[in-house]
Enzyme design. Structure first.
Site, PDB file in Angstrom:
ATOM      1  N   GLY A  87       6.645   6.438   5.747  1.00  0.00           N
ATOM      2  CA  GLY A  87       7.135   7.794   6.222  1.00  0.00           C
ATOM      3  C   GLY A  87       6.478   8.795   5.308  1.00  0.00           C
ATOM      4  N   SER A 119       2.384   1.632   4.474  1.00  0.00           N
ATOM      5  CA  SER A 119       1.943   2.997   4.391  1.00  0.00           C
ATOM      6  C   SER A 119       2.453   3.614   3.021  1.00  0.00           C
ATOM      7  CB  SER A 119       2.476   3.657   5.740  1.00  0.00           C
ATOM      8  OG  SER A 119       2.154   5.019   5.631  1.00  0.00           O
ATOM      9  N   ALA A 120       3.624   4.495   3.135  1.00  0.00           N
ATOM     10  CA  ALA A 120       3.951   5.210   1.872  1.00  0.00           C
ATOM     11  C   ALA A 120       4.550   4.231   0.895  1.00  0.00           C
ATOM     12  CB  ALA A 120       4.963   6.118   2.176  1.00  0.00           C
ATOM     13  N   HIS A 156      -4.159   4.097   6.211  1.00  0.00           N
ATOM     14  CA  HIS A 156      -4.574   4.789   7.434  1.00  0.00           C
ATOM     15  C   HIS A 156      -5.916   5.482   7.432  1.00  0.00           C
ATOM     16  CE1 HIS A 156      -0.259   4.658   8.785  1.00  0.00           C
ATOM     17  NE2 HIS A 156       0.161   5.175   7.540  1.00  0.00           N
ATOM     18  N   GLU A 191      -6.115   0.818   9.215  1.00  0.00           N
ATOM     19  CA  GLU A 191      -5.043   0.304   9.709  1.00  0.00           C
ATOM     20  C   GLU A 191      -5.354  -1.152  10.566  1.00  0.00           C
ATOM     21  OE1 GLU A 191      -3.705   3.167  12.824  1.00  0.00           O
ATOM     22  OE2 GLU A 191      -2.735   4.310  11.429  1.00  0.00           O
TER      23      GLU A 191
END
Length: 230
Positions: A87, A119-120, A156, A191
C-alpha cells in the site's frame, strides 16, 4: 532471521499473491498463525484488507490475525509469524511508529520469527524507506525503518521509459539516491520476484532478474536463484 520479501502482490495472470504461492508455502511450513499488519492500506479498509489476505492463506491452512482487531503487541507476540502488506509506505511507517511497533517487530524477527512482506511491507524491512515509489501522503516521525537487512529495496522496479515522458526514469531516481547515499546498495526488485533471507543467505527467487545499484560501480543484473553477494 528468516524473511521473504516480495516486490508485489499481484502479477498478471494470477490472483492475489498466487504468483508466489510455492515460495510462501515452503516459507510458512509449520506455521499456524500470522500476525498481519494492514497499515499500508489506504484505499481499502483494514477489515477488507485482512479478509483478502486470509482468503489467500486459507489455501495454506494458516490463520491471519490482523493487528487492528485487538492489541497489536499481544497479537504479534502470540502469532507464529508476521506479514506486512503493501500500500502506501509512508502511511505504513507512520502507523508503525504511532503504535510503538518498530522495536517490537525488529526484536521478534531477530529472535527468529518469520517475516513476510510485499511492496511497502518489503520496503519497511530495509534500513529506511528512502527507496519507496510512493507519494508522501503523511509524514512519519522518521524515515528510519525496521532495518532487518543492510541494503535498500526498490519494489516494482521498472526499466521502461515511456515515449513522450520527460521525467526521470526509475534508474535515474535510484542513481540520485546513490549519489547522496554512497555506502548503500539498492536492489531494484522487478514484479514477480522476491528475496528469501535464511541463515544469512539472501537468494533472489521468482521469474525476473533484479537490478543492483552501488555508487561507483556499473549497475548489473542478478539472475534468479542466485545469492545476493556484495
Amino acid at each position: 532471521m528468516k524473511l521473504l520479501l516480495l516486490s508485489n502482490s499481484i502479477t498478471e495472470g494470477f490472483n492475489y499473491l498466487e504468483h508466489a504461492i510455492n515460495e510462501i508455502k515452503q516459507f510458512t511450513e509449520g506455521i499456524n498463525s500470522i500476525a498481519f499488519v494492514p497499515y499500508a492500506g489506504v484505499t481499502i479498509n483494514y477489515n477488507q484488507y485482512s479478509d483478502k489476505v486470509q482468503n489467500f492463506f486459507n489455501k495454506l491452512n494458516i490463520r491471519i490475525n490482523s493487528i487492528h482487531n485487538g492489541n497489536p503487541i499481544s497479537i504479534i507476540k502470540n502469532s507464529d509469524a508476521i506479514a506486512v502488506g503493501g500500500g502506501n509506505t509512508f502511511q505504513l511507517l507512520k502507523s508503525l511508529y504511532d503504535n510503538n511497533l518498530i522495536n517490537l517487530i525488529r526484536d521478534e524477527v531477530k529472535k527468529g520469527k518469520p517475516y513476510i512482506g510485499w511492496s511497502a511491507g518489503s520496503n519497511v524491512a530495509c534500513p529506511t524507506i528512502n527507496t519507496t515509489n510512493d507519494m508522501p501522503i503523511v509524514e512519519p516521525q522518521s524515515f528510519q525503518a525496521l532495518n532487518l537487512i543492510d541494503y535498500q529495496i526498490n519494489p516494482h522496479y521498472l526499466d521502461a521509459h515511456p515515449s513522450g515522458h520527460h521525467g526521470e526514469t526509475r534508474e535515474q531516481r535510484i542513481q540520485e539516491y546513490e549519489i547522496l547515499n554512497q555506502d548503500t546498495i539498492v536492489v531494484g526488485l522487478r514484479e514477480g520476484s522476491m528475496i528469501l533471507i535464511e541463515d544469512n543467505t539472501h537468494t533472489l527467487l521468482g521469474t525476473k532478474s533484479a537490478r543492483i545499484f552501488k555508487y561507483g560501480i556499473q549497475t548489473y543484473e542478478l539472475t534468479t536463484n542466485n545469492n545476493i553477494v556484495f
